[in-house]
Design an enzyme around this catalytic site. Sequence first.
Site: not given
Length: 179
Positions: A137, A91
Site C-alpha cells: 500500500e 519481488e
Amino acid sequence: MDEYKRLKRELMYHGVLVDFYQDTMRIPGGHEVKWDLISHKGAAAVVAVKDDGTLFMVRQYRNPLGRMTLEIPAGGLDSREEPPIACAKRELEEETGYKAGKIEHLIDIFTTVAFCDEKISIYVATDLIPSKQNLDEDEFINVESYKIEDLIQMIYDGKIQDSKTVSGLMTYYHKYCCK
C-alpha cells in the site's frame, strides 16, 4: 582477526527495516572503541530480461534521497531464514507483474560494509510470464523497459547510482553481453 574482539553489543533502536546497535570492541593495541552497526535481515534483487532483450526497471520515490530513482526490482527478505531466491521471485512479480520462467544467481553484495550488514543476493530472471503486479500500500512503482547499453550509459552519466542496481547491471552486462 584475533586482535579484534567484540566485548558488548547493545541494541540502541529496533526499527521496521533495520536495528541499530552499538558495539564495544577491543582493537589492536588493546584499545576499546565504540562502533555503530545497522543490522538488516537482507534482500534480493532481480535483473529481469524480457524476450526482446530489454530489461524491466522500476522507478520509485526513495525517501533517503528525496527523489525518484531507477532501479532493478528488489525487496527485503521476510525473515533472515527466507531463501533469497524466494524473495527475488516474489519481488519480481509484486513489482513488475511478471513471474520468472527461469531464474539464476548472479552475484551477492554487501551494501555498506563500514557500518551495515545488509546482504543483497541478485538474480537474473528470463522467460518472463505475465502475472499481476501486487504492490504494497505504500509502494508506487512505474515499470519501464530499457536496453542494457542505455542503462550502462546511465550509470556512467551518474543517473543510476543505487548500489544493487549498478552491481546487478554491470555484472549482467559483463557476464552475458560481453562474450
